[in-house]
Design a protein around this motif. Sequence first.
Motif, PDB file in Angstrom:
ATOM      1  N   VAL A 105       0.841  -1.202   0.000  1.00  0.00           N
ATOM      2  CA  VAL A 105       0.000   0.000   0.000  1.00  0.00           C
ATOM      3  C   VAL A 105       0.877   1.253   0.000  1.00  0.00           C
ATOM      4  CG1 VAL A 105      -1.604   1.342   1.392  1.00  0.00           C
ATOM      5  CG2 VAL A 105      -2.001  -1.091   1.048  1.00  0.00           C
ATOM      6  N   ILE A 108       2.693   2.141  -3.245  1.00  0.00           N
ATOM      7  CA  ILE A 108       1.921   2.838  -4.281  1.00  0.00           C
ATOM      8  C   ILE A 108       2.313   4.304  -4.278  1.00  0.00           C
ATOM      9  CG2 ILE A 108      -0.394   3.517  -5.012  1.00  0.00           C
ATOM     10  CD1 ILE A 108      -1.411   0.914  -3.776  1.00  0.00           C
ATOM     11  N   THR A 109       2.347   4.876  -3.081  1.00  0.00           N
ATOM     12  CA  THR A 109       2.725   6.286  -2.967  1.00  0.00           C
ATOM     13  C   THR A 109       4.217   6.467  -3.239  1.00  0.00           C
ATOM     14  OG1 THR A 109       1.056   6.453  -1.267  1.00  0.00           O
ATOM     15  CG2 THR A 109       2.609   8.268  -1.453  1.00  0.00           C
ATOM     16  N   ARG A 112       5.390   6.186  -6.904  1.00  0.00           N
ATOM     17  CA  ARG A 112       4.969   7.360  -7.654  1.00  0.00           C
ATOM     18  C   ARG A 112       5.878   8.544  -7.341  1.00  0.00           C
ATOM     19  NH1 ARG A 112      -1.096   7.420  -7.022  1.00  0.00           N
ATOM     20  NH2 ARG A 112      -0.544   8.041  -4.927  1.00  0.00           N
ATOM     21  N   LYS A 159      -4.151  -2.578  -6.804  1.00  0.00           N
ATOM     22  CA  LYS A 159      -4.050  -1.130  -6.631  1.00  0.00           C
ATOM     23  C   LYS A 159      -2.684  -0.624  -7.086  1.00  0.00           C
ATOM     24  CE  LYS A 159      -6.789   1.312  -5.169  1.00  0.00           C
ATOM     25  NZ  LYS A 159      -7.825   1.970  -5.999  1.00  0.00           N
ATOM     26  N   THR A 179      -8.782  15.741  -7.715  1.00  0.00           N
ATOM     27  CA  THR A 179      -7.902  16.789  -7.182  1.00  0.00           C
ATOM     28  C   THR A 179      -6.742  16.208  -6.381  1.00  0.00           C
ATOM     29  OG1 THR A 179      -9.545  16.968  -5.461  1.00  0.00           O
ATOM     30  CG2 THR A 179      -9.505  18.723  -7.103  1.00  0.00           C
ATOM     31  N   SER A 180      -7.010  15.118  -5.668  1.00  0.00           N
ATOM     32  CA  SER A 180      -5.936  14.570  -4.844  1.00  0.00           C
ATOM     33  C   SER A 180      -4.811  13.993  -5.693  1.00  0.00           C
ATOM     34  CB  SER A 180      -6.501  13.486  -3.925  1.00  0.00           C
ATOM     35  OG  SER A 180      -7.142  12.508  -4.695  1.00  0.00           O
ATOM     36  N   ASN A 181      -5.076  13.692  -6.960  1.00  0.00           N
ATOM     37  CA  ASN A 181      -4.026  13.133  -7.811  1.00  0.00           C
ATOM     38  C   ASN A 181      -3.449  14.167  -8.774  1.00  0.00           C
ATOM     39  OD1 ASN A 181      -6.163  10.846  -7.247  1.00  0.00           O
ATOM     40  ND2 ASN A 181      -4.165   9.885  -7.470  1.00  0.00           N
ATOM     41  N   ASP A 184       0.208  14.200  -9.168  1.00  0.00           N
ATOM     42  CA  ASP A 184       0.886  12.927  -9.404  1.00  0.00           C
ATOM     43  C   ASP A 184       1.739  12.955 -10.665  1.00  0.00           C
ATOM     44  OD1 ASP A 184      -0.193  11.969  -7.190  1.00  0.00           O
ATOM     45  OD2 ASP A 184      -1.612  10.587  -8.159  1.00  0.00           O
ATOM     46  N   LYS A 278     -19.604   1.524 -11.749  1.00  0.00           N
ATOM     47  CA  LYS A 278     -18.435   1.917 -12.538  1.00  0.00           C
ATOM     48  C   LYS A 278     -18.848   2.387 -13.924  1.00  0.00           C
ATOM     49  CE  LYS A 278     -15.779   1.019  -9.295  1.00  0.00           C
ATOM     50  NZ  LYS A 278     -15.263   2.156  -8.553  1.00  0.00           N
ATOM     51  N   HIS A 312     -26.535  10.530 -15.820  1.00  0.00           N
ATOM     52  CA  HIS A 312     -25.082  10.396 -15.897  1.00  0.00           C
ATOM     53  C   HIS A 312     -24.508  10.730 -17.269  1.00  0.00           C
ATOM     54  CE1 HIS A 312     -25.768   8.276 -12.135  1.00  0.00           C
ATOM     55  NE2 HIS A 312     -24.521   8.541 -11.856  1.00  0.00           N
TER      56      HIS A 312
ATOM     57  N   ASP B 100     -11.681  11.925  -2.387  1.00  0.00           N
ATOM     58  CA  ASP B 100     -10.283  12.010  -2.789  1.00  0.00           C
ATOM     59  C   ASP B 100      -9.543  10.830  -2.197  1.00  0.00           C
ATOM     60  OD1 ASP B 100     -10.419  14.134  -4.330  1.00  0.00           O
ATOM     61  OD2 ASP B 100      -9.635  15.584  -2.878  1.00  0.00           O
ATOM     62  N   LYS B 101      -8.802  10.144  -3.057  1.00  0.00           N
ATOM     63  CA  LYS B 101      -8.098   8.955  -2.581  1.00  0.00           C
ATOM     64  C   LYS B 101      -6.683   9.351  -2.182  1.00  0.00           C
ATOM     65  CE  LYS B 101     -11.451   6.497  -4.307  1.00  0.00           C
ATOM     66  NZ  LYS B 101     -12.296   5.589  -3.589  1.00  0.00           N
ATOM     67  N   ARG B 102      -6.220   8.835  -1.076  1.00  0.00           N
ATOM     68  CA  ARG B 102      -4.836   9.122  -0.737  1.00  0.00           C
ATOM     69  C   ARG B 102      -4.102   7.910  -0.211  1.00  0.00           C
ATOM     70  NH1 ARG B 102      -1.808  12.918  -3.037  1.00  0.00           N
ATOM     71  NH2 ARG B 102      -1.580  10.825  -3.835  1.00  0.00           N
ATOM     72  N   THR B 103      -4.690   7.184   0.671  1.00  0.00           N
ATOM     73  CA  THR B 103      -3.887   6.193   1.392  1.00  0.00           C
ATOM     74  C   THR B 103      -3.975   4.792   0.794  1.00  0.00           C
ATOM     75  OG1 THR B 103      -5.629   5.503   2.856  1.00  0.00           O
ATOM     76  CG2 THR B 103      -4.394   7.453   3.496  1.00  0.00           C
ATOM     77  N   ASN B 104      -4.942   4.549  -0.076  1.00  0.00           N
ATOM     78  CA  ASN B 104      -5.088   3.229  -0.690  1.00  0.00           C
ATOM     79  C   ASN B 104      -5.399   2.104   0.284  1.00  0.00           C
ATOM     80  OD1 ASN B 104      -4.576   3.815  -3.516  1.00  0.00           O
ATOM     81  ND2 ASN B 104      -2.572   4.432  -2.764  1.00  0.00           N
ATOM     82  N   PHE B 166     -11.412   1.923  -1.506  1.00  0.00           N
ATOM     83  CA  PHE B 166     -10.110   2.296  -0.983  1.00  0.00           C
ATOM     84  C   PHE B 166     -10.115   3.741  -0.531  1.00  0.00           C
ATOM     85  CE2 PHE B 166      -9.748  -1.085  -3.932  1.00  0.00           C
ATOM     86  CZ  PHE B 166      -8.860  -1.964  -3.338  1.00  0.00           C
TER      87      PHE B 166
END
Lengths: 983, 167
Positions: A105, A108-109, A112, A159, A179-181, A184, A278, A312, B100-104, B166
Amino acid sequence: MSENIQETIVELINQASLYGKDSVRVQHLRHVQELILRKDPSLLDNFLEEVLGFQTDKSPEVRKTIISFIEEACQHDPEVIVKVIDSLRLLLYDDNVLVQKRLIVSMITIYRLTLKWLSKSRLVDENVRSMWESMVNMKIHIIAMLDSDNDGLRTVAIKFIEMLALVLSRRTSDSIIPTSNEQDFSLNLLQDDHRILRRNKLEQEGKDVMEKLLEFTLSQHLSSVNLIAAMGAIANIARQRPDYMSRVVQTFEALQVNLPPTLVDSQVSSVRKIIKLKLLSLLKHPASFDFQPQITTLLTDLGATQAEVLKHLPKVPAESKRKITLSNSEINTKKPKMTIDDTSIFDKDDSNSSISGKGISTSGTHGSTMSSTSTSPSSPYPQHQTAIDITAADLVGKLSIGNVVDLVLVSMFLLPEKMPASFQATYTPIAAAGTPAQIEHLARLLGAQLTAAGYGKGYELMKSQQQAKPKIDDDIDEGKPIASIAGIGRDDLFPSSSADVEGKPMLPSTSGNELSDMPSTSAGITTMSTIPSVQQKKMKPFKLADAIKPIEYDEMQRMSTDSFYRILHAEDVCETAGVGHVRKKTMTSLVCLSERSFRDIYEDYIFADVRKRHDLAFAWLYQEFVYANGYLSILDPNKRKDFTKYDDTLCRLLEYLQEKPDQRDGLATIYTAVNGDIKRVILRVLENPVRDMGMGSAEILKLVENCPKGAETLITRIIHILTEKAPPSRELVEKVRDLYHKRVSDVRFLIPVLTGLDKREIISVLPKLIKLSPPVVKEVFNRLLGLNSSPETSHASPILSSELLIALHQIPSEECELKTTMNATTLCLNERSIYTHDVLAIVIQQLVDISPIPVLFMRTVLQALSFYPKMVGFVMNILQRLITKQAWKQARIWEGFIKCCQKTRPHSFPLLLQLPPPQLKHVFQTAPELREGLMRHLHSMSIGQRSLIPSSILTVIEDNSENVAPEIRIQTVPIPSLTSHEQ
Amino acid sequence: KRGLLVRSYGSGQQVKLPGPSLEKPNVYTFDTPYEFMYKDLYNKDASLYTQNGVLHMLDRNRRIKEKPERFQDSRERFDVIFTVEERIFDQVMEDLENRDKRTNEIVHVINIDVIDNPEDATLGAFMLCELGQKMEATNDLDNAIDEILTEFESKTKRTILHAVSFY
């Protein structure tokens, strides 16, 4: 201030390294993390080493905390990665799954971040290089986790791959980035001339992992959690990298009709829910514009309402880019002709069966040549048109009513006997059957299926484009047949018959037929030109006989057998190509015409899966019949009817059918050999087939009879399933009993068929049964007492509830500990709906007549009394009986007798007076308070009644000095006063 | 009480409590304290709301926390989220997906339908508690959850929806 923090940190680290509760040590380390990274990051350098020291801590929780520390530290300052890479690697190979999972996990961060940092950093020294090398190795290791045995590890690996696919690709203008990515890394940020990172290579790698992920999503053994995670991942990727939109939508299409068979009902509904979620999120994406029809159709299938779908839809002006439909229609106009030609040729040849095998295989080959020549060079497909699109487009024109009806009929044979859960859950009647839209959808569904199975025009084309891009053109120029959809199966057939074809003048006439049937398309001409060119080559040195060496008989034999095998094994390919009937005819003819060797092979083949292939047996018989009647007497016009061969064949087939190897026996053997996980799967999927077979099935009985060692759980499960809804049949009971006595002495084996045993047998195994764990004992009683069974399935138990309880009492203590027996009787007694006071009265009545009286007798009497206080009168009668039976000779009973007298005061007083003096004295010794009560009882009696009481008894009651212990004496003091009062 | 760390949330737009009839529920906003609701209902019809157990529930709740919480507004992270209605399961899944995803980190979302009245809710609470304890007892939840749920399903004869998301 900084000094202060530093001191606190030192203190905390020291405390954390002391022995103590893991949770407390984790607390300390978290505190350290907060102080360093949130309060004063300059301290990171000072303390990194110390904190990393905990990576080898005994506690997994502590190690996980360290991972989170590392992750945050890297986020704070990516240069730290170089320092922590060894720790990361160590922790990736940790023994504990939870630690591994936590690390992935975090990776992943970190991965990147590493890419981002590397892409910016100009300075690349040896340390950085080796860090990157480690990183790459770890990445490979994590990707391989997709095949891990642990569900959670697989989930986090998914993941991780999602992240890889995202960072190893470019953002485009229509990417929607959360926004959180936003910050990246993506390949847009990478300079062309980077020292270690090669953009092209990384981009290719990104594509590869994405392919892997898509493939994984469609694999058949996925758990529902993995599937949901994978679907989430590919949907995220599609939103952020719309280039993949088409592939992802297709994957969902394929998935919806191909859910893993291992999912149970509720998992299917969960998964379908997520597919819907999805797809709706994809529908919102402007880049899915071209796929709206497919997505909407899928959503409708999933039960989404029109309103939901409309909500949608993205608000983009209809900027029509309908290239796909255009090119589709181009292809459509060409394809249908092909099919018609194919079928008409086959129909013709069907009439003269003796040569059909040869003729068809040749024309088939031409057919394949045509299909590839007519399509591959002429229509360069747009880049985003994929295998499913092509195959679907190819199919649309072919789905005429006749063909669809044929398809349905053919698939009837392949239908499972019972409707699968997933189908039942999801089936909705087709509202718009036969409309162009529905046909298109059907074509796409089939296209998805075919592509998933690796067949179909699109698949082949994609494959050939991928593998041999430059080669294709050359091949066509030379006029060689190219393997394509139809080609595969026939290529297999071709060698087997080519020898015969050359020898006979059949070939020209066949191709002539073919030509006259066809409008002279360019494809037809191509075909024409290929044949002569091949033949010309052979004609030149024409002395064929000289050129050919006679083949050894053995060699010939071997070759013909081999080719026969090839036909046998081409089943799937032929089915897919739609020439299954040709194959059948070929095989049947060959078997009929040729000598024994083929026959045995064919028989074995049919009976290897007789359920599926019985039609082959019938076709064969029919063929023999035709020969026998002389309908095909072209070969020998004077041949008389001769049924011997037909009879022979029929007999052989019937015989074979009888001794057909028991397939479930095979299952049991497999079961003993596989690991626990697979065992569980087998046990889980067993339910429906076994239930369908029922306990009358000879196979099941045989299986129970021949239970291999190690397959006991399997057999037990089978028997359980069988007896869940119906009483065990006599045969089943017979077999199980036999197995129990001869081989498996585990009494649990008998539980499912308990109600089929006779009373004597049940009683004899009772001691063993009640020694099992309490829930099992409960289950045993439930079965014996007919509890929990619905009215229609309930059946007379061979043992009455009263008999069962009596039998429990009679279990000798050497066979079973008293405590166990006691618990079992308690279990029974607690079933108040069964053990009513009537039943208990019967039980007690019968028990008291047994000699010696069972040890637990008085206990049961006392319990009965506490459940049903009204039974006191009855109990008094029983106590009376006990006196006549001189119960004091059995210590336990006597003990219970006294206890019972205590409990039933004052009803028990008259009884006590009937005891012989020594026994009465003993009663008083054990329970002194009875004396007092009895005394009062005496006084309440009339003189006449009292005079009937023997004086010896009265003496015992009144004389309390002699045998009574001093401390008890105190209690008896008030007695004289009572007496005086009376007088 | 049973050793599990639990928080409970609503997921709708408002807090709805039974009213004098089905069409007239008592509606409050999420920031209304339980104390206020309790007093409000007590004043409206003390005997009705005592009888149907609403006051009892509010009384218990006001001793646990000040006011109801809305799931979508909470940023706390969990291992497992239980929902008691398919609709809520959908809401939760959608909310989680849109965060918002951050920690997975993995979160399991599990739905078991429970009818919304005091008796069924109590029964449901016991079921969820049992399930929670089973999950707590396992060492590696992600790997064992499938088995636990399948077993639970067959034992209770209830259909469980289960998905992962997640953080």
